[in-house]
Design a protein around this motif. Sequence first.
Motif, PDB file in Angstrom:
ATOM      1  N   UNK A 158       0.832  -1.205   0.000  1.00 58.37           N
ATOM      2  CA  UNK A 158       0.000   0.000   0.000  1.00 58.37           C
ATOM      3  C   UNK A 158       0.868   1.257   0.000  1.00 58.37           C
ATOM      4  N   UNK A 159       1.984   1.214   0.692  1.00 62.30           N
ATOM      5  CA  UNK A 159       2.876   2.372   0.707  1.00 62.30           C
ATOM      6  C   UNK A 159       3.483   2.609  -0.671  1.00 62.30           C
ATOM      7  N   UNK A 160       3.677   1.536  -1.456  1.00 64.40           N
ATOM      8  CA  UNK A 160       4.182   1.702  -2.814  1.00 64.40           C
ATOM      9  C   UNK A 160       3.191   2.488  -3.666  1.00 64.40           C
ATOM     10  N   UNK A 161       1.899   2.231  -3.480  1.00 67.94           N
ATOM     11  CA  UNK A 161       0.873   2.973  -4.216  1.00 67.94           C
ATOM     12  C   UNK A 161       0.882   4.437  -3.803  1.00 67.94           C
ATOM     13  N   UNK A 162       1.030   4.687  -2.518  1.00 72.61           N
ATOM     14  CA  UNK A 162       1.040   6.073  -2.029  1.00 72.61           C
ATOM     15  C   UNK A 162       2.243   6.843  -2.568  1.00 72.61           C
ATOM     16  N   UNK A 163       3.381   6.159  -2.725  1.00 71.35           N
ATOM     17  CA  UNK A 163       4.587   6.845  -3.190  1.00 71.35           C
ATOM     18  C   UNK A 163       4.584   7.051  -4.699  1.00 71.35           C
ATOM     19  N   UNK A 164       3.842   6.225  -5.433  1.00 72.71           N
ATOM     20  CA  UNK A 164       3.806   6.356  -6.889  1.00 72.71           C
ATOM     21  C   UNK A 164       2.930   7.532  -7.302  1.00 72.71           C
ATOM     22  N   UNK A 165       3.132   7.977  -8.536  1.00 75.38           N
ATOM     23  CA  UNK A 165       2.369   9.114  -9.052  1.00 75.38           C
ATOM     24  C   UNK A 165       1.055   8.612  -9.641  1.00 75.38           C
ATOM     25  N   UNK A 166       0.159   8.167  -8.758  1.00 73.44           N
ATOM     26  CA  UNK A 166      -1.120   7.616  -9.175  1.00 73.44           C
ATOM     27  C   UNK A 166      -2.262   8.587  -8.878  1.00 73.44           C
ATOM     28  N   UNK A 167      -2.359   9.023  -7.635  1.00 72.87           N
ATOM     29  CA  UNK A 167      -3.444   9.925  -7.237  1.00 72.87           C
ATOM     30  C   UNK A 167      -3.012  11.383  -7.192  1.00 72.87           C
ATOM     31  N   UNK A 169       0.051  14.266  -8.378  1.00 72.86           N
ATOM     32  CA  UNK A 169       1.180  14.520  -9.255  1.00 72.86           C
ATOM     33  C   UNK A 169       2.459  14.773  -8.478  1.00 72.86           C
ATOM     34  N   UNK A 170       3.587  14.520  -9.124  1.00 74.22           N
ATOM     35  CA  UNK A 170       4.895  14.742  -8.518  1.00 74.22           C
ATOM     36  C   UNK A 170       5.587  15.906  -9.220  1.00 74.22           C
ATOM     37  N   UNK A 171       6.310  16.698  -8.462  1.00 72.90           N
ATOM     38  CA  UNK A 171       7.055  17.806  -9.035  1.00 72.90           C
ATOM     39  C   UNK A 171       8.321  17.263  -9.696  1.00 72.90           C
ATOM     40  N   UNK A 172       8.438  17.504 -11.001  1.00 80.08           N
ATOM     41  CA  UNK A 172       9.546  16.970 -11.782  1.00 80.08           C
ATOM     42  C   UNK A 172      10.496  18.100 -12.175  1.00 80.08           C
ATOM     43  N   UNK A 176      12.501  15.667 -19.006  1.00 79.62           N
ATOM     44  CA  UNK A 176      13.168  14.364 -19.064  1.00 79.62           C
ATOM     45  C   UNK A 176      12.801  13.483 -17.861  1.00 79.62           C
ATOM     46  N   UNK A 177      12.170  14.077 -16.868  1.00 79.21           N
ATOM     47  CA  UNK A 177      11.784  13.302 -15.695  1.00 79.21           C
ATOM     48  C   UNK A 177      10.430  12.644 -15.815  1.00 79.21           C
ATOM     49  N   UNK A 178       9.702  12.913 -16.906  1.00 79.68           N
ATOM     50  CA  UNK A 178       8.363  12.347 -17.084  1.00 79.68           C
ATOM     51  C   UNK A 178       8.458  10.869 -17.437  1.00 79.68           C
TER      52      UNK A 178
END
Length: 541
Positions: A158-167, A169-172, A176-178
């Motif tokens: 579950x923590x893997x889902x929270x850390x991924x860019x699923x819900x 967005x992440x600041x890139x 090239x970071x996309x």
Amino acid sequence: MEILILFLLFYNLWQKVLTSKELISLGKSTLIRMPRRGLILHTRTHWLLLGLALLCSLILFLYLLECAPQTDGNASLPGIIGENYGKEYYQALLQEQEEHYQTRATSLKRQIAQLKQELQEMSEKMRSLQERKNVGANGISYQGNKEQAPSDLLEFLHSQIDKAEVSIGAKLPSEYGVIPFESFTLMKVFQLEMGLTRHPEEKPVRKDKRDELVEVIEAGLEVINNPDEDDEQEDEDGPLGEKLIFNENDFIEGYYRTEKDKGTQYELFFKKADLMEYRHVTLFRPFGPLMKVKSEMIDITRSIINIIVPLAERTEAFAQFMQNFSESNFHNYTLVSLNEEFNRGRGLNVGARAWDKGEVLMFFCDVDIYFSAEFLNSCRLNAEPGKKVFYPVVFSLYNPAIVYANLDVPPPVEQQLVHKKDSGFWRDFGFGMTCQYQSDFLTIGGFDMEVKGWGGEDVHLYRKYLHSDLIVIRTPVPGLFHLWHEKRCADELTPEQYRMCIQSKAMNEASHSHLGMLVFREEIETHLHKQAYRTNSEAVG
């Protein structure tokens, strides 16, 4: 309630009688001492009156029950004014309350069990944290040989889902970071990283990719057709009022991308042909924690490698190869001459069987290959008799006359050995360079002697290993380069060989951007002349 009141009345009456008797007794004689027998009689009288009071209370209660007015079973019972409540209503009400309390009791039991489990898990976590703390700040320990608690593993996933860019967005830092998505339908995959196939659109060839997409679509259908209580979707009925069931033909499209340290995200879209609404399902396959498979020591100091190079003509290239070879402090050479038409597979077969001193590791090489001593160590580490064969991907250099067109003379070969987009490419369609043990090569049957001329024999051997039980290690290796040389595709080649030769020739020449500069050379020169003329005109004016 009536029993209690009656009992109190009789008890009070008995107390008054007792008090009056004591007063009379004291009034008659205050100086006469009562004998012990009178005290016992007095106690018995006390308990007799108490029992009599209880008996009278019971008789009175039975009388009230007997004299109470009888009610009809269907008659209305007291309730809200203007409403009639029968016996069945109260029975149903009581049953409903009983079921409610039973449900509540079951829920409480379950919560208690969960709390106990959480308490146990917290204790285990505290113990695990304490153990990790004892390992030390610089110590890393992978408990690969111990079973991990299911609750801890579930929490990690579950923590893997929270850390991924699923819900969220992440600041890139830049474009090239996309991590881009790749899209797919039931039959095709549209991919950015094309790899060996070189097709932007294709049917998934690899079995693991096909199985993955089929499993994902089936999981999406399961989510739609059997939703959980927390799913944000309303039940829809079919045209005849039946439950609406989705199938694989209702799958429209999907997207997926993989974050290498977290997992794979899937976005699925379904739609019935006669409905306007789409169904959207998001799935995530989290990567689990690292697990130790094995830890071993490999001694390569005594591992001999036979480097086998088939050659016909090309003496200049052979001289360059021997110069590179000599720089690596190799001095043992064996020349095997064949007086026949050149056949690469035939030459490698003869070279492989020429060694008769027991098991040996072989590196099939070409004369236009440059390799480092570090590569030979990679060869030793990734080949194992009866278990693994090594198929490294070579970095193929472009034509130096085009890459270094801005220089008068191309730099020496050693300075051309760089991994850049405009200097070369990973030759993932080539399978000629391989490391394998002699016993595996002989067991697999060697090269196909029916293949004549250039190309094709290496692919046949590669497929033999793929069809066997051996593990094929396929990976790009930095210490292995294919030097550019002019390629001539002979007319005697079969149509398939000629096509492969032309393809290799086209890809070896230059990068996309450099080839574009050559194609538009006249347009570029015209533009430069116009710019120079405009500059001179402005200077004169």
